[in-house]
Scaffold this motif. Structure first.
Motif, PDB file in Angstrom:
ATOM      1  N   ASN A  65       0.804  -1.052   0.215  1.00 31.40           N
ATOM      2  CA  ASN A  65       0.121  -0.134   0.112  1.00 31.40           C
ATOM      3  C   ASN A  65       0.889   1.253  -0.103  1.00 31.40           C
ATOM      4  O   ASN A  65       1.571   1.588   1.251  1.00 31.40           O
ATOM      5  CB  ASN A  65      -0.991   0.081   1.317  1.00 31.40           C
ATOM      6  N   ARG A  67       2.075   5.195  -0.007  1.00 33.39           N
ATOM      7  CA  ARG A  67       1.187   6.334   0.723  1.00 33.39           C
ATOM      8  C   ARG A  67       0.276   7.120  -0.377  1.00 33.39           C
ATOM      9  O   ARG A  67       0.635   7.457  -1.583  1.00 33.39           O
ATOM     10  CB  ARG A  67       2.425   7.355   1.354  1.00 33.39           C
ATOM     11  N   SER A  68      -0.799   7.313   0.128  1.00 34.16           N
ATOM     12  CA  SER A  68      -1.872   8.087  -0.850  1.00 34.16           C
ATOM     13  C   SER A  68      -1.827   9.495  -1.338  1.00 34.16           C
ATOM     14  O   SER A  68      -1.750   9.778  -2.218  1.00 34.16           O
ATOM     15  CB  SER A  68      -3.148   7.862  -0.425  1.00 34.16           C
ATOM     16  N   ILE A  93      -8.883   4.186   5.494  1.00 32.70           N
ATOM     17  CA  ILE A  93      -7.805   5.115   5.870  1.00 32.70           C
ATOM     18  C   ILE A  93      -7.643   5.856   6.868  1.00 32.70           C
ATOM     19  O   ILE A  93      -8.809   6.734   7.402  1.00 32.70           O
ATOM     20  CB  ILE A  93      -7.805   6.264   4.438  1.00 32.70           C
ATOM     21  N   GLU A  98      -0.256   4.299   8.570  1.00 35.81           N
ATOM     22  CA  GLU A  98      -0.539   3.535   7.293  1.00 35.81           C
ATOM     23  C   GLU A  98      -0.564   2.126   7.616  1.00 35.81           C
ATOM     24  O   GLU A  98      -0.085   1.509   8.633  1.00 35.81           O
ATOM     25  CB  GLU A  98       0.417   3.902   6.420  1.00 35.81           C
TER      26      GLU A  98
END
Length: 390
Positions: A65, A67-68, A93, A98
């Motif tokens: 995943n 980092r958005s 989220i 995270e």
């Protein structure tokens, strides 16, 4: 009663950027035979397919995943092909940490593995609140669970109020941290492994600060792969032995009268399980097995092999003596091997690209091999089987 037991080697490390450590990451997985290897602060994005291909052994897959928003962060995990029914779960989220949640099956049992990364700047109180909300979403009754990662909490500072709150929070979910040695170079426990208080999932936990790929964090691992060898098991002999021992023990262990003894299914079941466990353990003891993984590395040559052997020799010396001189010698050998591999790979693939020349098919084949892209041939939709065949 289930007798098949599978153990896997696990590792955890805050890698602090995986892009420039791809060879070392892959070597760590292969050398330590890690089946599950969680890495935090990967600093990867979905566009880093070449780095992910390079650092993932052929025997593993990589789930992550990124980092958005913004740079840095990111959590990922390397999973061996021997681990069955692997599934990446969709999770909420959160603002303070995270996470990556993966479900799999090990030894016939369902296991949920949660990798956590809490940035140092994130509010501790907010993290504890959000972490509690997250734990409420996990089914801890029907699954075994391991929650591990870089929490950036000095858990050894037991007098700190936030540490007490964190321990109280995880205790509400019957979780406990089993890392009892410093995992950071500054001497604090910041990388945690949380398991159920009554669980014996994790054994032989070891914190290795000698040869870490991170300047701040130490590698946390627990080992070893074990399996039951069935080569010496004779089913006919086992059944006869069980029958004889049940007949011998029934009179001593059964609490019913001799007249009702033939109808006493519960006592017979208990005796059968007890005898079966003991005799199966004798015939099929748990054994350890070392698996040697051979990577397909066409750019590998004798010069790299000598450099790799020299690095391992200096690593063993550092582990024995633990002196600054040994540490410097190992660091120099590791950096030399890293530069040698980088130069060799660059020259190898540059030669492949030059050989391709104007042939775009060959060129894209080289690029696909570098990035790990595989063409998927999809059949047209909206047709019946007979129409599609025609």
């Amino acid at each position: 009663m289930a007798f098949n037991t599978q153990r896997v080697n696990c590792g955890l490390l805050n890698i602090q950027s995986a892009r420039n450590k791809t060879s070392e990451i892959r070597d760590t997985i292969n050398d330590r035979q890690l089946d599950l290897y969680a890495v935090t602060e990967t600093w990867l994005t979905d566009l880093d397919s070449a780095a992910m291909k390079e650092m993932t052994p052929v025997t593993h897959s990589f789930v992550h995943n990124p980092r958005s928003i913004g740079r840095g962060g990111g959590v990922g995990m390397f999973v061996s092909n021997s681990v069955k029914k692997v599934k990446k779960c969709k999770t909420p989220i959160y603002n303070s940490f995270e996470l990556l949640q993966v479900e799999c099956e090990i030894g016939g049992n369902k296991l949920t593995i949660v990798s956590i990364y809490r940035p140092p700047a994130a509010s501790v109180s907010l993290f504890i609140d959000e972490f509690e909300l997250y734990l409420e979403t996990i089914d801890m009754v029907s699954t075994n669970i391991i929650v591990w990662g870089d929490f950036n909490l000095w858990l050894d500072d037991t007098k700190a109020r936030y540490v007490q709150l964190f321990i109280e929070t995880i205790a509400m979910f019957n979780l406990i941290n089993i890392v009892d040695k410093p995992t950071s170079m500054c001497g604090h426990i910041i990388d945690l492994v949380l398991v159920d208080t009554s669980s014996d999932l994790v054994r032989d936990l070891y914190v290795d600060g000698v040869c870490s790929l991170s300047p701040v964090h130490k590698l946390v691992s627990f080992k070893v792969i074990t399996f039951r060898s069935t080569r010496n098991m004779d089913c006919d002999t086992l059944l006869l032995l069980i029958y004889d021992m049940i007949m011998e023990q029934q009179s001593d262990l059964c609490c019913h009268s001799s007249r009702k003894r033939s109808e006493c299914h519960e006592c017979l079941y208990t005796i059968y399980n007890s005898v079966m466990r003991v005799e199966h353990e004798k015939m099929c003891p748990l054994t350890s097995k070392k698996i040697v993984v051979k990577e397909d590395s066409p750019w590998f040559n004798d010069e790299i092999r000598r450099a790799k052997n020299d690095k391992k020799k200096k690593e063993r010396l550092w582990r024995r003596q633990q002196t600054d001189q040994c540490r410097v010698a190992y660091t120099q050998a590791r950096n030399y091997e890293k530069k040698l591999i980088s130069r060799r790979k660059r020259d190898f693939y540059q030669g492949k690209i030059e050989q391709a020349g104007p042939n775009m098919h060959k060129l894209y084949k080289v690029l696909d091999n570098l990035t790990g892209n595989k063409k998927k041939h999809k059949l047209p939709e909206g047709y019946s089987d007979s129409e599609l065949a025609n």
